[in-house]
Design a protein around this motif. Structure first.
Motif, short mmCIF file in Angstrom:
data_model
loop_
_atom_site.label_atom_id
_atom_site.label_comp_id
_atom_site.label_asym_id
_atom_site.label_seq_id
_atom_site.Cartn_x
_atom_site.Cartn_y
_atom_site.Cartn_z
N ARG A 37 34.34 -5.37 -16.17
CA ARG A 37 35.17 -4.51 -17.03
C ARG A 37 36.52 -5.15 -17.32
O ARG A 37 37.05 -5.00 -18.42
CB ARG A 37 35.36 -3.15 -16.38
N LEU A 40 36.25 -7.94 -20.21
CA LEU A 40 35.75 -7.59 -21.54
C LEU A 40 36.67 -8.15 -22.61
O LEU A 40 37.89 -8.26 -22.41
CB LEU A 40 35.68 -6.06 -21.69
N ILE A 46 28.22 -4.11 -25.60
CA ILE A 46 28.18 -3.39 -24.34
C ILE A 46 27.18 -2.24 -24.39
O ILE A 46 26.72 -1.86 -25.46
CB ILE A 46 29.57 -2.83 -23.97
N THR A 48 27.21 1.64 -22.72
CA THR A 48 28.00 2.58 -21.95
C THR A 48 27.14 3.18 -20.83
O THR A 48 25.92 3.06 -20.85
CB THR A 48 28.54 3.72 -22.83
N ILE A 56 32.55 -4.13 -29.11
CA ILE A 56 33.97 -3.85 -28.92
C ILE A 56 34.76 -4.31 -30.14
O ILE A 56 34.66 -5.46 -30.56
CB ILE A 56 34.51 -4.54 -27.64
N ILE A 66 34.76 1.10 -29.84
CA ILE A 66 33.51 0.39 -30.09
C ILE A 66 32.91 0.85 -31.41
O ILE A 66 33.23 1.92 -31.91
CB ILE A 66 32.49 0.58 -28.94
N LYS A 79 37.59 2.48 -20.31
CA LYS A 79 37.00 1.26 -19.76
C LYS A 79 35.95 1.56 -18.69
O LYS A 79 34.95 0.87 -18.58
CB LYS A 79 38.10 0.39 -19.17
N VAL A 82 32.10 1.80 -19.49
CA VAL A 82 31.26 0.64 -19.80
C VAL A 82 30.33 0.41 -18.62
O VAL A 82 30.78 0.21 -17.49
CB VAL A 82 32.11 -0.62 -20.07
#
Length: 100
Positions: A37, A40, A46, A48, A56, A66, A79, A82
């Motif tokens: 994380r 990133l 990504i 979730t 992103i 996103i 964050k 993710v």
């Protein structure tokens, strides 16, 4: 005196086993996720923790914007939401299927 020590050996043994089988692997996993994380960057694909795939667009402290879907809908998430990088998931699935 020896009976007191033998009474402590078994519980201490269970605690040691519990630590090495449950607590230590969990801490290692949490550390790996935290590093992922923190590393990133814009453009990363990504997934979730809710299962949404996205790319992103913007990173700002603990908030990530996103882009998802064909109509490029923008979502703002934190964050900690993710779950994984999409590229890591694809490479894991590929290696799993090649091992069979």
């Amino acid at each position: 005196m020896p009976q007191q020590l033998s009474g402590l050996i078994i519980p201490l043994g269970f605690l040691a086993i519990f630590y090495f089988l449950i607590i230590k692997p969990q801490k290692t996993k949490e550390k790996k996720i935290r590093e992922m994380r923190n590393n990133l960057k814009v453009g990363d694909e990504i997934i979730t923790i809710g299962g949404i795939y996205g790319r992103i667009l913007k990173l700002k402290d603990e908030v990530i914007t996103i882009e998802v879907g064909m109509d490029k809908t923008k979502l703002t998430i934190t964050k900690w939401a993710v779950g994984n990088l999409a590229s890591e998931t694809v490479s894991k699935e590929t290696s799993d299927s090649s091992n069979e």
